[in-house]
Scaffold this active site. Structure first.
Site, PDB file in Angstrom:
ATOM      1  N   GLU A  15       0.845  -1.204   0.000  1.00 19.42           N
ATOM      2  CA  GLU A  15       0.000   0.000   0.000  1.00 19.42           C
ATOM      3  C   GLU A  15       0.878   1.251   0.000  1.00 19.42           C
ATOM      4  O   GLU A  15       0.597   2.231  -0.700  1.00 19.42           O
ATOM      5  CB  GLU A  15      -0.911  -0.007   1.247  1.00 19.42           C
ATOM      6  CG  GLU A  15      -1.765   1.239   1.419  1.00 19.42           C
ATOM      7  CD  GLU A  15      -2.990   1.289   0.519  1.00 19.42           C
ATOM      8  OE1 GLU A  15      -3.737   0.307   0.469  1.00 19.42           O
ATOM      9  OE2 GLU A  15      -3.194   2.326  -0.132  1.00 19.42           O
ATOM     10  N   HIS A  74       0.824  -9.429  -2.378  1.00 15.54           N
ATOM     11  CA  HIS A  74      -0.544  -9.016  -2.684  1.00 15.54           C
ATOM     12  C   HIS A  74      -0.792  -9.362  -4.138  1.00 15.54           C
ATOM     13  O   HIS A  74       0.111  -9.207  -4.963  1.00 15.54           O
ATOM     14  CB  HIS A  74      -0.602  -7.493  -2.487  1.00 15.54           C
ATOM     15  CG  HIS A  74      -1.972  -6.932  -2.353  1.00 15.54           C
ATOM     16  ND1 HIS A  74      -2.489  -6.030  -3.243  1.00 15.54           N
ATOM     17  CD2 HIS A  74      -2.927  -7.108  -1.415  1.00 15.54           C
ATOM     18  CE1 HIS A  74      -3.699  -5.666  -2.860  1.00 15.54           C
ATOM     19  NE2 HIS A  74      -3.994  -6.307  -1.741  1.00 15.54           N
ATOM     20  N   ARG A 134      -5.126 -15.505   1.979  1.00 13.47           N
ATOM     21  CA  ARG A 134      -6.151 -14.560   2.428  1.00 13.47           C
ATOM     22  C   ARG A 134      -6.957 -14.087   1.233  1.00 13.47           C
ATOM     23  O   ARG A 134      -6.401 -13.815   0.168  1.00 13.47           O
ATOM     24  CB  ARG A 134      -5.487 -13.350   3.092  1.00 13.47           C
ATOM     25  CG  ARG A 134      -6.498 -12.354   3.656  1.00 13.47           C
ATOM     26  CD  ARG A 134      -6.067 -10.910   3.484  1.00 13.47           C
ATOM     27  NE  ARG A 134      -6.073 -10.463   2.102  1.00 13.47           N
ATOM     28  CZ  ARG A 134      -5.891  -9.194   1.728  1.00 13.47           C
ATOM     29  NH1 ARG A 134      -5.681  -8.259   2.625  1.00 13.47           N
ATOM     30  NH2 ARG A 134      -5.902  -8.862   0.439  1.00 13.47           N
ATOM     31  N   SER A 136      -9.651 -11.065   0.213  1.00 14.58           N
ATOM     32  CA  SER A 136     -10.223  -9.817   0.704  1.00 14.58           C
ATOM     33  C   SER A 136     -11.270  -9.270  -0.244  1.00 14.58           C
ATOM     34  O   SER A 136     -11.121  -9.357  -1.468  1.00 14.58           O
ATOM     35  CB  SER A 136      -9.094  -8.792   0.852  1.00 14.58           C
ATOM     36  OG  SER A 136      -9.601  -7.546   1.241  1.00 14.58           O
ATOM     37  N   THR A 168     -11.858   0.621   1.458  1.00 15.35           N
ATOM     38  CA  THR A 168     -11.004   1.091   0.360  1.00 15.35           C
ATOM     39  C   THR A 168     -11.050   2.605   0.165  1.00 15.35           C
ATOM     40  O   THR A 168     -10.059   3.219  -0.207  1.00 15.35           O
ATOM     41  CB  THR A 168     -11.436   0.364  -0.927  1.00 15.35           C
ATOM     42  OG1 THR A 168     -11.362  -1.036  -0.672  1.00 15.35           O
ATOM     43  CG2 THR A 168     -10.577   0.713  -2.125  1.00 15.35           C
ATOM     44  N   HIS A 197      -8.707   2.851   5.071  1.00 14.85           N
ATOM     45  CA  HIS A 197      -8.156   4.115   4.537  1.00 14.85           C
ATOM     46  C   HIS A 197      -8.609   5.279   5.416  1.00 14.85           C
ATOM     47  O   HIS A 197      -9.581   5.183   6.170  1.00 14.85           O
ATOM     48  CB  HIS A 197      -8.566   4.284   3.073  1.00 14.85           C
ATOM     49  CG  HIS A 197      -7.635   3.536   2.166  1.00 14.85           C
ATOM     50  ND1 HIS A 197      -6.598   4.135   1.508  1.00 14.85           N
ATOM     51  CD2 HIS A 197      -7.571   2.206   1.869  1.00 14.85           C
ATOM     52  CE1 HIS A 197      -5.933   3.219   0.817  1.00 14.85           C
ATOM     53  NE2 HIS A 197      -6.498   2.038   1.020  1.00 14.85           N
ATOM     54  N   HIS A 291      -0.127  22.826  33.051  1.00  7.07           N
ATOM     55  CA  HIS A 291       0.329  21.521  32.557  1.00  7.07           C
ATOM     56  C   HIS A 291       1.737  21.204  33.047  1.00  7.07           C
ATOM     57  O   HIS A 291       2.001  20.112  33.556  1.00  7.07           O
ATOM     58  CB  HIS A 291       0.307  21.489  31.025  1.00  7.07           C
ATOM     59  CG  HIS A 291      -1.074  21.464  30.448  1.00  7.07           C
ATOM     60  ND1 HIS A 291      -1.527  20.475  29.610  1.00  7.07           N
ATOM     61  CD2 HIS A 291      -2.111  22.314  30.600  1.00  7.07           C
ATOM     62  CE1 HIS A 291      -2.768  20.713  29.265  1.00  7.07           C
ATOM     63  NE2 HIS A 291      -3.151  21.835  29.852  1.00  7.07           N
TER      64      HIS A 291
HETATM   65  C1  HCA Z   1      -5.587  -1.845  -3.618  1.00  9.16           C
HETATM   66  C2  HCA Z   1      -6.836  -1.813  -2.788  1.00  9.16           C
HETATM   67  C3  HCA Z   1      -6.681  -2.086  -1.331  1.00  9.16           C
HETATM   68  C4  HCA Z   1      -6.636  -3.591  -1.053  1.00  9.16           C
HETATM   69  C5  HCA Z   1      -6.794  -3.987   0.373  1.00  9.16           C
HETATM   70  C6  HCA Z   1      -6.793  -5.472   0.620  1.00  9.16           C
HETATM   71  C7  HCA Z   1      -7.919  -1.450  -0.663  1.00  9.16           C
HETATM   72  O1  HCA Z   1      -4.934  -0.791  -3.697  1.00  9.16           O
HETATM   73  O2  HCA Z   1      -5.274  -2.859  -4.191  1.00  9.16           O
HETATM   74  O3  HCA Z   1      -6.132  -6.213  -0.104  1.00  9.16           O
HETATM   75  O4  HCA Z   1      -7.479  -5.885   1.573  1.00  9.16           O
HETATM   76  O5  HCA Z   1      -7.779  -0.451   0.029  1.00  9.16           O
HETATM   77  O6  HCA Z   1      -9.006  -1.981  -0.899  1.00  9.16           O
HETATM   78  O7  HCA Z   1      -5.520  -1.469  -0.809  1.00  9.16           O
HETATM   79 CU    CU Z   2      -5.789   0.146   0.439  1.00 11.40          CU
END
Ligand code: HCA
Ligand code: CU
Length: 385
Positions: A15, A74, A134, A136, A168, A197, A291
């Protein structure tokens, strides 16, 4: 689930790479992966190896560092990406698929049935390769809850290790996060990863709410860097957990946080914000007389976090018109000057008078104290200021 059973998935190298100002070199990725490992995060997430040749090589390099942390890559939910991901030798693969109406229409155009089918193929493949897996749902907080639960239920039945819930676009609030994570917790047996985010300023609070509702993994980045204004910052999550119970973060090497923040600031050319959690310039500065007096008596009176636990020091600002005589007397004593209350009050009045024209540096405050005391000791002046 007790709050302490969580893991940090640091995504600075995934990220964080999506941050407008970030372009990490291979050497910088290596350095950050080692530094994050030294701090003690449980997972380090790397950019999709299918993104570019260097992304593949860098993921392979980090996967081969022999970190204590697990290395994740990822990738999108397709077999070609999944194969590239496995080829890096990473211990785990974090797959995602957009499930909101917005992303289904404007990003990939797939139906929920097609998403579940793709997940079945990719998860099956990853499981056959023996990597932690995982799945998502991207944009989970703009996906109807029944759709989310249908998808999570399906991938959980396939035996996925973890499901990911991504806010997101940063629209969720803590109450909403508790509801969604709570509903997912009641549906799946797998771990639950939350990725939040910060567009509307709730990224830390949402991550914390996710943990309270049963999430097991939280995504962070150093300084919170990421797409737009980023995600939950590592230091902010640590500060939040510490404020609840410092035992929750004992396992991390907290004094290393300043190094992580400083290095990412240097690498991206973005200064650490003055009000940053723990490492901001003013995070442990005390100013007003009320303070400083209380902090000198017991720092916890105005501090949720003990700077010493982070290898940092608190600062008492004296050179301003809000200053107080207790702190001035304390400073005088550390200069070897003994002032009684009356003298300390008078010196404070003098500092306030001067500071009405602008702040005084610590050196100037000391000068005032020293010269004032010299004059007083020469006996000629009284302190009726
Ligand atoms: C991205 C989107 C992501 C993925 C988050 C995750 C988001 O930039 O690929 O894999 O759980 O915010 O949804 O960062
Ligand atoms: Cu993200």
């Amino acid at each position: 689930m007790p709050l302490r059973d969580f893991a940090i998935v640091d995504s600075t190298l995934r990220e964080g790479e999506q941050f407008a100002r970030a372009h990490f070199t291979t050497a910088q990725k290596r350095e950050l992966a080692l530094a994050l490992d030294g701090f003690g995060v449980e997972y380090v997430e790397m950019t999709n190896p299918a993104a570019s040749p260097a992304s593949f090589e860098d993921a392979r390099m980090v996967a081969g560092l022999g970190l204590r942390a697990q290395v994740l890559v990822h990738c999108r939910c397709n077999l070609a990406d999944a194969e590239r991901a496995v080829a890096t030798g990473a211990q785990g693969v974090n797959v995602l698929f957009g499930t909101s109406r917005q992303l289904r229409q404007h990003s990939h155009g797939r139906s929920i049935e097609q998403i579940v089918e793709a997940a079945r193929q990719v998860i099956g493949y990853l499981q056959s390769q023996g990597v932690e897996t995982r799945f998502s749902c991207e944009d989970a907080f703009r996906t109807p809850l029944d759709t989310l639960l249908e998808v999570y239920g399906a991938v959980d039945a396939l035996g996925v290790d973890r499901v990911g819930i991504a806010d997101t676009v940063g629209v969720a609030d803590p109450q909403g996060v508790r509801e969604v994570v709570g509903a997912v917790r009641a549906t799946v047996r797998s771990g639950i990863e939350f990725h939040g985010h910060n567009d509307s300023g709730c990224a830390i609070a949402n991550a914390y709410a996710a943990l309270q509702a049963g999430a097991t993994h939280i995504d962070t980045t150093i300084l919170g860097i990421g797409e737009r204004n980023g995600i939950t910052p590592l230091g902010g999550l640590i500060a939040r957990l510490y404020a609840t119970d410092r035992e929750l973060v004992r396992r991390y090497d907290l004094p290393r946080l300043q190094h992580l923040d400083r290095r990412v600031s240097e690498m991206t050319g973005v200064p650490i914000p003055f009000n940053n959690y723990v490492t901001g310039e003013t995070a442990f500065s005390h100013k007003a007389g009320l303070h400083t007096k209380a902090v000198l008596s017991d720092p916890s009176s105005y501090e949720a976090l003990d700077p010493a636990d982070f290898g940092l020091e608190r600062r008492l600002d004296l050179g301003h018109r809000l200053t107080g005589w207790n702190a001035v007397a304390h400073r005088a004593a550390s200069l070897g000057l003994t002032l009684d209350e009356c003298q300390a009050r008078a010196a404070t009045t003098e500092i306030k008078r001067l500071a009405d024209h602008g702040p005084l540096s610590p050196e100037r405050v000391d000068e005032v104290l020293l010269s004032w005391t010299n004059v007083a000791h020469q006996g000629g002046r009284t302190w009726a200021l």
